[in-house]
Design a protein around this motif. Structure first.
Motif, PDB file in Angstrom:
ATOM      1  N   ALA A  41       0.830  -1.205   0.000  1.00  0.00           N
ATOM      2  CA  ALA A  41       0.000   0.000   0.000  1.00  0.00           C
ATOM      3  C   ALA A  41       0.862   1.253   0.000  1.00  0.00           C
ATOM      4  N   ARG A  42       1.932   1.248   0.781  1.00  0.00           N
ATOM      5  CA  ARG A  42       2.807   2.421   0.863  1.00  0.00           C
ATOM      6  C   ARG A  42       3.509   2.679  -0.458  1.00  0.00           C
ATOM      7  N   LEU A  43       3.808   1.609  -1.201  1.00  0.00           N
ATOM      8  CA  LEU A  43       4.486   1.751  -2.486  1.00  0.00           C
ATOM      9  C   LEU A  43       3.507   1.941  -3.645  1.00  0.00           C
ATOM     10  N   GLY A  44       2.200   1.928  -3.337  1.00  0.00           N
ATOM     11  CA  GLY A  44       1.197   2.117  -4.374  1.00  0.00           C
ATOM     12  C   GLY A  44       1.051   0.943  -5.311  1.00  0.00           C
ATOM     13  N   MET A  45       1.401  -0.257  -4.849  1.00  0.00           N
ATOM     14  CA  MET A  45       1.322  -1.452  -5.695  1.00  0.00           C
ATOM     15  C   MET A  45       0.068  -2.251  -5.374  1.00  0.00           C
ATOM     16  N   ARG A  46      -0.399  -3.007  -6.331  1.00  0.00           N
ATOM     17  CA  ARG A  46      -1.550  -3.879  -6.111  1.00  0.00           C
ATOM     18  C   ARG A  46      -1.130  -5.013  -5.164  1.00  0.00           C
ATOM     19  N   PRO A  47      -1.871  -5.214  -4.074  1.00  0.00           N
ATOM     20  CA  PRO A  47      -1.390  -6.153  -3.036  1.00  0.00           C
ATOM     21  C   PRO A  47      -1.651  -7.626  -3.321  1.00  0.00           C
ATOM     22  N   ARG A  48      -2.554  -7.949  -4.253  1.00  0.00           N
ATOM     23  CA  ARG A  48      -3.008  -9.328  -4.413  1.00  0.00           C
ATOM     24  C   ARG A  48      -1.877 -10.344  -4.597  1.00  0.00           C
ATOM     25  N   PRO A  49      -0.942 -10.140  -5.526  1.00  0.00           N
ATOM     26  CA  PRO A  49       0.102 -11.163  -5.702  1.00  0.00           C
ATOM     27  C   PRO A  49       0.906 -11.406  -4.433  1.00  0.00           C
ATOM     28  N   HIS A  50       1.185 -10.348  -3.701  1.00  0.00           N
ATOM     29  CA  HIS A  50       2.046 -10.445  -2.528  1.00  0.00           C
ATOM     30  C   HIS A  50       1.305 -11.068  -1.337  1.00  0.00           C
ATOM     31  N   LEU A  51       0.003 -10.771  -1.223  1.00  0.00           N
ATOM     32  CA  LEU A  51      -0.788 -11.385  -0.150  1.00  0.00           C
ATOM     33  C   LEU A  51      -0.968 -12.877  -0.392  1.00  0.00           C
ATOM     34  N   TYR A  52      -1.267 -13.246  -1.639  1.00  0.00           N
ATOM     35  CA  TYR A  52      -1.403 -14.669  -1.958  1.00  0.00           C
ATOM     36  C   TYR A  52      -0.077 -15.401  -1.758  1.00  0.00           C
ATOM     37  N   ALA A  53       1.026 -14.712  -2.008  1.00  0.00           N
ATOM     38  CA  ALA A  53       2.331 -15.342  -1.803  1.00  0.00           C
ATOM     39  C   ALA A  53       2.520 -15.728  -0.341  1.00  0.00           C
ATOM     40  N   CYS A  54       2.024 -14.902   0.574  1.00  0.00           N
ATOM     41  CA  CYS A  54       2.174 -15.209   2.004  1.00  0.00           C
ATOM     42  C   CYS A  54       1.471 -16.505   2.377  1.00  0.00           C
ATOM     43  N   THR A  55       0.231 -16.681   1.911  1.00  0.00           N
ATOM     44  CA  THR A  55      -0.491 -17.898   2.291  1.00  0.00           C
ATOM     45  C   THR A  55       0.065 -19.125   1.579  1.00  0.00           C
ATOM     46  N   HIS A  56       0.434 -19.001   0.291  1.00  0.00           N
ATOM     47  CA  HIS A  56       0.971 -20.157  -0.420  1.00  0.00           C
ATOM     48  C   HIS A  56       2.306 -20.596   0.163  1.00  0.00           C
ATOM     49  N   LEU A  57       3.160 -19.642   0.482  1.00  0.00           N
ATOM     50  CA  LEU A  57       4.476 -20.001   1.013  1.00  0.00           C
ATOM     51  C   LEU A  57       4.411 -20.440   2.461  1.00  0.00           C
TER      52      LEU A  57
END
Length: 400
Positions: free
Chosen positions: A117-133
């Motif tokens: 959010a602070r970098l203005g990027m779409r969070p979906r890929p990074h949030l899904y990465a947390c649960t998958h990893l």
């Protein structure tokens, strides 16, 4: 029990239904007293270790480790979403390996969300990465996942031997996830974020990192000495707890809350109920389905069966059911079960408790996750990960 863990009616903790259910199977004689004692002994050490890791992860958070991780992610992105995804993969994999998957879900996910959010990027890929990893990257060490601890206890492997056999499968699994994520979320990752102003950089908690490194070394040492890993985990937690109490960064009440006693009771009760179900027919039914041997096809069959079962009854009951059936085939079959129950839960919400917990964390940040998208991503990653990781395990067993 599992329905209550998923829905949590009236905000009840998982133990509110699990403990009465365990008492019921004992009272009705669905589990013998001998099996009750055996299951309690088997899970007792695991629960004690899990409690230590929960405290350790909370103390690391209190000391700013995850805030520093978020700052490192922000600095290393150069305003490029693909670089942030790579950083999240590295951070989530490392945290899952050392502090277990719960730390990645509960503590890293909010940091990743705030960083995107602070970098203005779409969070979906990074949030899904947390649960998958949190699931996939937990393959490496016996201490990375509760399922690993259960398998490690019956595998006959040392800590170092376990890690050596799972190193290649772990690398392959994370690599496959990364390649699929880059393609699946291509549109989100190609979106150019707006320019942002650099924020303050938190100080790296060196003492905490050194303590974690010493704790990890302690896991290897205790295994070599035939001592449970809980001793090393509690030693690390004690060092950080005393320091935090002296500096007044935490309180005894906060430490007690971090133990998550209702969840620990749920784990113990779940093991008792699953043993009762196994004793009353499930073990016999599954015994006919479990492939024997350690050939490539046999290992793949075990992993697929474990993955399917994890999505039907959750991965913790699945590993409790399958371990007694695969131990006679040797450690290779036991590790194949782990591949199935650790990677398989990325297919459905109910596959693992960590995934359910991740969903709550995401909802707490006013972000919705689509069931269709979650399942589609799971279909894109889980089969490919299972095949590639089992092949890597077969190679490790062959050359070891």
């Amino acid at each position: 029990m599992l329905a209550a863990a998923v829905v949590r009616p009236f905000g009840w903790p998982e133990a509110a239904v699990a403990v009465p259910a365990a008492a019921l199977v004992v009272a009705t004689g669905a589990i013998s007293l001998d099996h009750l004692r055996a299951e309690t002994d088997r899970l007792g050490d695991v629960v004690v270790f899990l409690a230590a890791v929960l405290v350790l992860a909370q103390l690391c958070d209190d000391d700013g480790l995850f805030r520093a991780c978020g700052a490192w992610l922000a600095r290393g992105t150069a305003a490029r979403p693909r670089r942030l995804l790579g950083g999240v993969f590295v951070a989530a994999s490392a945290i899952t390996v050392v502090l277990s998957l719960d730390a990645t879900v509960v503590l890293l996910t909010p940091v990743v969300f705030a960083t995107a959010a602070r970098l203005g990027m779409r969070p979906r890929p990074h949030l899904y990465a947390c649960t998958h990893l949190s699931n996939t990257a937990s393959l490496l060490l016996p201490v990375s996942n509760l399922t690993n601890l259960l398998a490690f206890a019956v595998s006959g492997l040392t800590f170092a031997r376990f890690a050596a056999l799972m190193a290649l499968p772990w690398l392959v699994a994370v690599a496959v996830e990364y390649l699929v994520f880059r393609r699946f979320f291509g549109t989100d990752l190609d979106a150019a974020p707006p320019p942002v102003v650099a924020g303050d950089t938190p100080e790296l908690p060196v003492f905490t990192l050194v303590t974690l490194a010493a704790t990890l070394a302690g896991f290897v040492l205790t295994s070599a000495l035939g001592i449970g890993p809980a001793w090393a985990a509690w030693a690390g937690a004690l060092v950080l707890a005393v320091r935090a109490l002296v500096r007044r960064r935490t309180t005894w009440r906060r430490l007690l809350r971090s133990l998550s006693l209702p969840f620990l009771a749920f784990v113990l009760a779940l093991g008792i109920v699953v043993r009762a179900v196994v004793d009353n027919g499930l073990g016999t039914a599954l015994g006919a389905l479990v492939p024997s041997g350690t050939g490539l096809l046999a290992l793949l069959g075990v992993a697929v069966l474990a993955a399917v079962l994890a999505n039907v009854i959750n991965n913790l009951p699945a590993v409790l059911v399958l371990l007694p059936l695969t131990v006679p085939s040797g450690p290779g079959a036991v590790l194949a079960v782990l591949i199935g129950v650790n990677i398989g839960p990325n297919l459905t919400y109910a596959g693992s408790l960590a995934t359910l917990l991740w969903r709550r964390v995401v909802h707490a940040h006013d972000t919705e996750v689509s069931l269709r998208e979650f399942t589609t991503l799971g279909l894109a990653t889980v089969p490919a990960c299972l095949v590639a990781t089992v092949l890597a395990l077969w190679v490790s067993l062959a050359v070891a």
